[in-house]
Design an enzyme around this catalytic site. Structure first.
Site, PDB file in Angstrom:
ATOM      1  N   SER A   1       1.557   5.433  -0.631  1.00 48.94           N
ATOM      2  CA  SER A   1       1.045   6.480  -0.057  1.00 48.94           C
ATOM      3  C   SER A   1       0.086   7.091  -1.128  1.00 48.94           C
ATOM      4  CB  SER A   1       2.102   7.753   0.448  1.00 48.94           C
ATOM      5  OG  SER A   1       1.304   8.880   0.464  1.00 48.94           O
TER       6      SER A   1
ATOM      7  N   GLU B   1       9.890   1.197  10.225  1.00 55.47           N
ATOM      8  CA  GLU B   1      10.851   2.287   9.945  1.00 55.47           C
ATOM      9  C   GLU B   1      10.207   3.594  10.206  1.00 55.47           C
ATOM     10  OE1 GLU B   1      14.202   1.784   9.336  1.00 55.47           O
ATOM     11  OE2 GLU B   1      14.088  -0.286   8.815  1.00 55.47           O
TER      12      GLU B   1
ATOM     13  N   LYS C   1       0.816  -1.144  -0.045  1.00 57.69           N
ATOM     14  CA  LYS C   1      -0.146  -0.188  -0.128  1.00 57.69           C
ATOM     15  C   LYS C   1       1.050   1.372   0.082  1.00 57.69           C
ATOM     16  CE  LYS C   1      -1.587   2.969   2.477  1.00 57.69           C
ATOM     17  NZ  LYS C   1      -1.591   4.250   1.763  1.00 57.69           N
TER      18      LYS C   1
ATOM     19  N   CYS D   1      13.496  10.899   6.738  1.00 59.77           N
ATOM     20  CA  CYS D   1      13.603  10.466   8.063  1.00 59.77           C
ATOM     21  C   CYS D   1      14.986  10.514   8.606  1.00 59.77           C
ATOM     22  CB  CYS D   1      13.192   8.880   8.368  1.00 59.77           C
ATOM     23  SG  CYS D   1      13.938   8.000   7.435  1.00 59.77           S
TER      24      CYS D   1
ATOM     25  N   VAL E   1       1.609   6.545  13.322  1.00 58.87           N
ATOM     26  CA  VAL E   1       0.785   5.334  12.562  1.00 58.87           C
ATOM     27  C   VAL E   1       1.472   3.934  12.938  1.00 58.87           C
ATOM     28  CG1 VAL E   1       0.188   4.408  10.244  1.00 58.87           C
ATOM     29  CG2 VAL E   1      -0.157   6.630  10.713  1.00 58.87           C
TER      30      VAL E   1
ATOM     31  N   PHE F   1      10.635  18.070   9.034  1.00 62.05           N
ATOM     32  CA  PHE F   1      10.463  17.607   7.862  1.00 62.05           C
ATOM     33  C   PHE F   1      10.325  18.740   6.874  1.00 62.05           C
ATOM     34  CE2 PHE F   1       8.921  13.549   5.726  1.00 62.05           C
ATOM     35  CZ  PHE F   1       9.921  12.638   6.401  1.00 62.05           C
TER      36      PHE F   1
ATOM     37  N   GLU G   1      10.519  16.183  14.646  1.00 64.55           N
ATOM     38  CA  GLU G   1      10.934  16.253  13.282  1.00 64.55           C
ATOM     39  C   GLU G   1      10.268  17.419  12.618  1.00 64.55           C
ATOM     40  OE1 GLU G   1       9.364  12.423  11.614  1.00 64.55           O
ATOM     41  OE2 GLU G   1      11.339  12.203  10.533  1.00 64.55           O
TER      42      GLU G   1
HETATM   43  P1  NAP Z   1       2.558   8.527   7.460  1.00 63.08           P
HETATM   44  O1  NAP Z   1       1.280   9.405   7.563  1.00 63.08           O
HETATM   45  O2  NAP Z   1       2.668   7.580   8.745  1.00 63.08           O
HETATM   46  O3  NAP Z   1       2.197   7.444   6.248  1.00 63.08           O
HETATM   47  C1  NAP Z   1       2.958   6.393   5.934  1.00 63.08           C
HETATM   48  C2  NAP Z   1       1.947   5.550   5.149  1.00 63.08           C
HETATM   49  O4  NAP Z   1       1.039   5.047   5.911  1.00 63.08           O
HETATM   50  C3  NAP Z   1       1.100   5.961   4.083  1.00 63.08           C
HETATM   51  O5  NAP Z   1       0.914   4.888   2.986  1.00 63.08           O
HETATM   52  C4  NAP Z   1      -0.041   6.303   4.513  1.00 63.08           C
HETATM   53  O6  NAP Z   1      -1.373   6.327   3.842  1.00 63.08           O
HETATM   54  C5  NAP Z   1      -0.258   4.984   5.524  1.00 63.08           C
HETATM   55  N1  NAP Z   1      -1.109   5.078   6.651  1.00 63.08           N
HETATM   56  C6  NAP Z   1      -1.563   6.307   7.101  1.00 63.08           C
HETATM   57  N2  NAP Z   1      -2.443   5.962   8.284  1.00 63.08           N
HETATM   58  C7  NAP Z   1      -2.613   4.624   8.444  1.00 63.08           C
HETATM   59  C8  NAP Z   1      -3.487   3.815   9.231  1.00 63.08           C
HETATM   60  N3  NAP Z   1      -4.150   4.091  10.068  1.00 63.08           N
HETATM   61  N4  NAP Z   1      -3.406   2.466   8.901  1.00 63.08           N
HETATM   62  C9  NAP Z   1      -2.418   2.051   7.929  1.00 63.08           C
HETATM   63  N5  NAP Z   1      -1.808   2.787   7.005  1.00 63.08           N
HETATM   64  C10 NAP Z   1      -1.851   4.235   7.258  1.00 63.08           C
HETATM   65  O7  NAP Z   1       3.845   9.007   7.197  1.00 63.08           O
HETATM   66  P2  NAP Z   1       4.154   9.980   6.179  1.00 63.08           P
HETATM   67  O8  NAP Z   1       3.846  11.232   6.456  1.00 63.08           O
HETATM   68  O9  NAP Z   1       3.583   9.446   4.672  1.00 63.08           O
HETATM   69  O10 NAP Z   1       5.748   9.916   5.964  1.00 63.08           O
HETATM   70  C11 NAP Z   1       6.435  10.716   6.869  1.00 63.08           C
HETATM   71  C12 NAP Z   1       7.033  10.094   7.999  1.00 63.08           C
HETATM   72  O11 NAP Z   1       7.510   8.598   7.497  1.00 63.08           O
HETATM   73  C13 NAP Z   1       8.373  10.640   8.578  1.00 63.08           C
HETATM   74  O12 NAP Z   1       7.739  10.676  10.214  1.00 63.08           O
HETATM   75  C14 NAP Z   1       9.312   9.752   8.249  1.00 63.08           C
HETATM   76  O13 NAP Z   1      10.348  10.222   9.419  1.00 63.08           O
HETATM   77  C15 NAP Z   1       9.031   8.552   8.171  1.00 63.08           C
HETATM   78  N6  NAP Z   1       9.869   7.847   7.216  1.00 63.08           N
HETATM   79  C16 NAP Z   1      10.807   6.842   7.993  1.00 63.08           C
HETATM   80  C17 NAP Z   1      11.389   5.997   7.091  1.00 63.08           C
HETATM   81  C18 NAP Z   1      12.410   5.265   7.953  1.00 63.08           C
HETATM   82  O14 NAP Z   1      13.043   4.476   7.184  1.00 63.08           O
HETATM   83  N7  NAP Z   1      12.659   5.306   9.372  1.00 63.08           N
HETATM   84  C19 NAP Z   1      11.780   6.532   5.680  1.00 63.08           C
HETATM   85  C20 NAP Z   1      10.937   7.281   5.383  1.00 63.08           C
HETATM   86  C21 NAP Z   1       9.990   8.115   6.172  1.00 63.08           C
HETATM   87  P3  NAP Z   1      -1.754   7.436   3.120  1.00 63.08           P
HETATM   88  O15 NAP Z   1      -0.401   8.260   2.611  1.00 63.08           O
HETATM   89  O16 NAP Z   1      -2.495   7.026   1.869  1.00 63.08           O
HETATM   90  O17 NAP Z   1      -2.780   8.161   3.902  1.00 63.08           O
END
Ligand code: NAP
Length: 517
Positions: free
Chosen positions: A213, A286, A211, A320, A268, A419, A417
Site C-alpha cells: 500500500s 483475501e 505492490k 479484516c 478492488v 474498520f 465493515e
Molecule cells: P484496498 O483499498 O483494496 O487496498 C489494498 C491494496 O490494493 C493496496 O495496495 C492498494 O494500493 C491496492 N489497490 C487499490 N486500488 C487498486 C487497483 N485499482 N488496482 C490494483 N491495486 C489497487 O484495501 P485497504 O483499504 O488497503 O485495506 C483494507 C481492506 O483489506 C479491508 O476491506 C480489509 O478487510 C481487507 N483485508 C483483508 C484481509 C484478508 O486476509 N482477508 C487482510 C487484511 C485486510 P494503495 O494503498 O497504494 O492505493
C-alpha cells in the site's frame, strides 16, 4: 502523491500538532534513528537494484499519529512495473531450478534476519501504520513465521504416482511453480500480508512483484532489503509502489505474470478478478469481512469479554477479522454490555510508542469519516452510544473506543465493515436467529462464538458460512492454519500446508510404451 515537500529533520517543533508535541518529537527521533539503520530503504526494488521512479515523482509516507512526513518513496506506475515483471521473469528460470533445500536455506536466513531486526521493523510498522509497538512487534513475529514455515514446506512439495489404467503406462503428477506472481497488499499489516504471500511463492520456486500500500511501503522495502541480505537473488523479489490502478493494470496485462494474489477491499478484489480474465491468471483473494461474534447465554462472561475485546479492538478495529457485529443473547445482553463497557473503558489510546497504549490512531482522515458516517446512520435509526462515540481529544485520527447498543440488522454498522474501534451490540433470542443474523451478509471471513456448550460449538461452527471460526477465542490467526474466506470474502487459503498449493501447478505426465526393450 507529488514532489517531496520537506524532509522530516527540517520540521521545526513549532509546526508539530500542539497536543502531540512530546510524542511527535519522540517519534521524529525514532524515525531519524531508523533512517540510519541498515534496513531503511526508500526506493523501489527492481532486479536487485534500488531505483527511483523513471520521472522522479515521489510519494510521501506519513505518520498517522502525528501527520509528519517520514520519507518520500518513488511514485511508480506501468513502466516500472513492467521492468519489475521482466526482472522477475528472468530470475524465474534459475530460482525455480534451485533445489528445494537451497531455496529453503535462503528463506530461513531471511527469517533469521527479520527476527534479528524485530525491534527496528516493529518501530517502522508503528511509525507508518500507527499500531502500538507491542502489537507491531507481534506482527513482525507473525509475519516472519510465514517465512519460517514455508522455508520448511519448500522441502515437502511432493508429487504423486497414479496407478495406471493400462499395463504399459506409468502416470505421474508433478508440482511446479506457477511462475511470476503479482502480490498486492494492504496497509493494516504492512509486513505479514506480504510474507504470507511471498513466503510460499518463493518457497516453491515462483518469483514475485510486490505492490505494498502507498500508505505503508517502508516496512515492505525494509523486508525486501533483508531478503537481499539473506542472499535471495536479484529479481526474485521486486517491490514497486505508487499509482495503484496503473501498477495493477500492468500486472494484469502481462502474460508473464501467471498469478495475482491480493489482500484488500472486496471492491478492488473484484476488479482484479475481472482483470485477470484477460490473460487467464490464477488468482487468490483475501478480501473484506463482516465478522459476527455470537455471545450465547451459556458463555463464560469473562472469557467472552476478553475474547470480544481482542477480536474487536486489535489494530484499532482495522483488521479484516475484527468482530464487526457482536450478537448477544437477550438474557445476558445488559450484563454483557456493562462488563464489556468496563473493559473497553480501560483501553489506553495514544501514539504507539507510549508504554501502555493499546489503541493507536486510525490510518487516515477518510477512515475516521467512515466511522462517523456509520455511527450517524445507526444513531438516526435508534441505536445508542454507551461509550465513546466521537473523535478522541488527542486529535489527528484518534477515535474513542466505542460501544453502540440497540443496533439493528439494517444499520450500516451491521451490514458493512466499519474498520474502526466501534463495537455494535445486536440482540438475539434463539440459536437459529443468531446463525441467521450471522450469515445474513455477502462476507464470509471470520466468525466467533462464545459458549460453554460443546454440542452447540459443533452445531454452530458447522452452520456458520465462514472460512474461520473462533470458539471462546478472539485471536485465531497462525501460520500453521489455513486463513481465508468464503462467499465474497475471497478465494484460496494462505498459511498452513494448504497455502503453498496456491503457487503450484499440477502437471500430469503419462509415460507410455513401458514394455519397449
Ligand atoms: P484496498 O483499498 O483494496 O487496498 C489494498 C491494496 O490494493 C493496496 O495496495 C492498494 O494500493 C491496492 N489497490 C487499490 N486500488 C487498486 C487497483 N485499482 N488496482 C490494483 N491495486 C489497487 O484495501 P485497504 O483499504 O488497503 O485495506 C483494507 C481492506 O483489506 C479491508 O476491506 C480489509 O478487510 C481487507 N483485508 C483483508 C484481509 C484478508 O486476509 N482477508 C487482510 C487484511 C485486510 P494503495 O494503498 O497504494 O492505493
Amino acid at each position: 502523491m507529488g514532489v517531496a515537500r520537506f524532509a522530516l529533520c527540517k520540521i521545526s517543533s513549532s509546526l508539530l500538532p500542539r497536543m502531540h508535541r512530546p510524542s511527535a518529537l519522540r517519534q521524529m527521533s525514532v524515525a531519524a534513528d531508523l533512517k540510519n539503520s541498515t534496513i531503511f530503504r526508500s526506493q523501489g526494488l527492481i532486479g536487485g537494484r534500488w531505483v527511483a521512479a523513471h520521472d522522479g515523482k515521489t510519494l510521501q509516507v506519513n505518520n498517522p499519529s502525528t501527520g509528519e512526513i517520514i520519507a518520500d518513496v518513488p511514485f511508480m506506475g506501468r513502466r516500472e512495473t513492467n521492468d519489475a515483471i521482466s526482472s522477475a521473469y528472468e530470475a524465474l528460470n534459475s530460482w525455480s531450478k534451485l533445489t528445494a533445500t537451497e531455496r529453503s536455506k535462503c528463506l530461513r536466513k531471511w527469517y533469521d534476519l527479520i527476527m534479528s531486526h524485530k525491534e527496528e521493523l516493529g518501530q517502522l510498522i508503528t511509525l507508518e501504520q500507527g499500531k502500538p509497538l507491542k502489537e507491531a512487534l507481534g506482527e513482525v513475529s507473525y509475519g516472519a513465521s510465514f517465512i519460517e514455515f514455508f522455508a520448511e514446506e519448500a522441502k515437502r512439495v511432493y508429487g504423486d504416482i497414479i496407478p495406471a489404467t493400462l499395463a504399459d503406462r506409468r502416470l505421474f503428477v508433478l508440482k511446479q511453480p506457477v511462475g511470476v506472481v503479482g502480490a498486492i497488499t494492504p496497509w493494516n499489516f504492512p509486513l505479514a500480508m506480504i510474507t504470507r504471500k511471498v513466503g510460499p511463492a518463493l518457497a516453491c520456486g515462483c518469483t514475485a512483484v510486490v505492490k505494498p500500500s502507498e500508505l505503508t511501503p517502508l516496512t515492505a522495502l525494509a523486508a525486501a532489503e533483508l531478503a537481499l541480505q539473506a542472499g535471495i537473488p536479484p529479481g526474485v523479489l521486486n517491490v514497486v509502489m505508487g499509482n495503484a490502478p496503473d501498477i495493477g493494470d500492468a500486472l494484469l496485462a502481462s502474460p508473464q505474470v501467471r498469478k495475482i494474489t491480493f489482500t484488500g477491499s472486496t471492491a478492488v478484489g473484484k476488479k482484479l478478478m475481472a482483470g485477470a480474465a484477460g490473460t487467464v491468471k490464477r488468482i487468490s483473494l483475501e478480501l473484506g469481512g463482516n465478522a459476527p461474534c455470537i455471545v450465547f447465554d451459556d458463555a463464560d462472561l469473562d472469557v467472552a469479554v476478553k475474547g470480544v475485546l481482542a477480536a474487536k479492538f486489535r489494530n484499532s478495529g482495522q483488521t479484516c477479522v475484527c468482530a464487526n457485529r457482536v450478537i448477544v443473547h437477550e438474557g445476558i445482553y445488559e450484563k454483557f454490555a456493562e462488563a464489556f463497557s468496563k473493559a473497553v473503558q480501560n483501553l489506553q489510546v495514544g501514539d504507539g510508542f507510549t508504554e501502555g497504549v493499546v489503541q493507536g490512531p486510525l490510518i487516515n482522515e477518510a477512515a475516521v469519516q467512515k466511522v462517523e458516517s456509520f455511527l450517524q446512520d445507526a444513531l438516526s435509526k435508534g441505536a445508542k452510544v454507551i461509550l465513546g462515540g466521537k473523535r478522541h481529544s488527542l486529535g489527528m485520527t484518534f477515535y474513542e473506543p466505542t460501544i453502540v447498543t440497540d443496533v439493528k440488522t439494517d444499520m450500516l454498522l451491521a451490514r458493512e465493515e466499519v474498520f474502526g474501534p466501534v463495537a455494535p451490540l445486536l440482540r438475539f433470542k434463539t440459536e437459529e436467529e443468531a446463525i441467521r443474523i450471522a450469515n445474513d451478509t455477502n462476507a464470509g471471513l471470520a466468525a466467533y462464538i462464545f459458549t460453554s456448550n460443546v454440542q452447540r460449538t459443533w452445531r454452530v461452527s458447522e452452520a456458520l458460512e465462514y472460512g474461520l471460526v473462533g470458539v471462546n477465542e478472539g485471536i485465531i490467526s497462525t501460520e500453521v492454519a489455513p486463513f481465508g474466506g468464503v462467499k465474497q470474502s475471497g478465494l484460496g487459503r494462505e498459511g498452513s500446508k494448504y497455502g503453498i498449493d496456491e503457487y503450484l501447478e499440477l502437471k500430469y505426465v503419462c509415460l507410455g510404451d513401458m514394455n519397449r526393450k
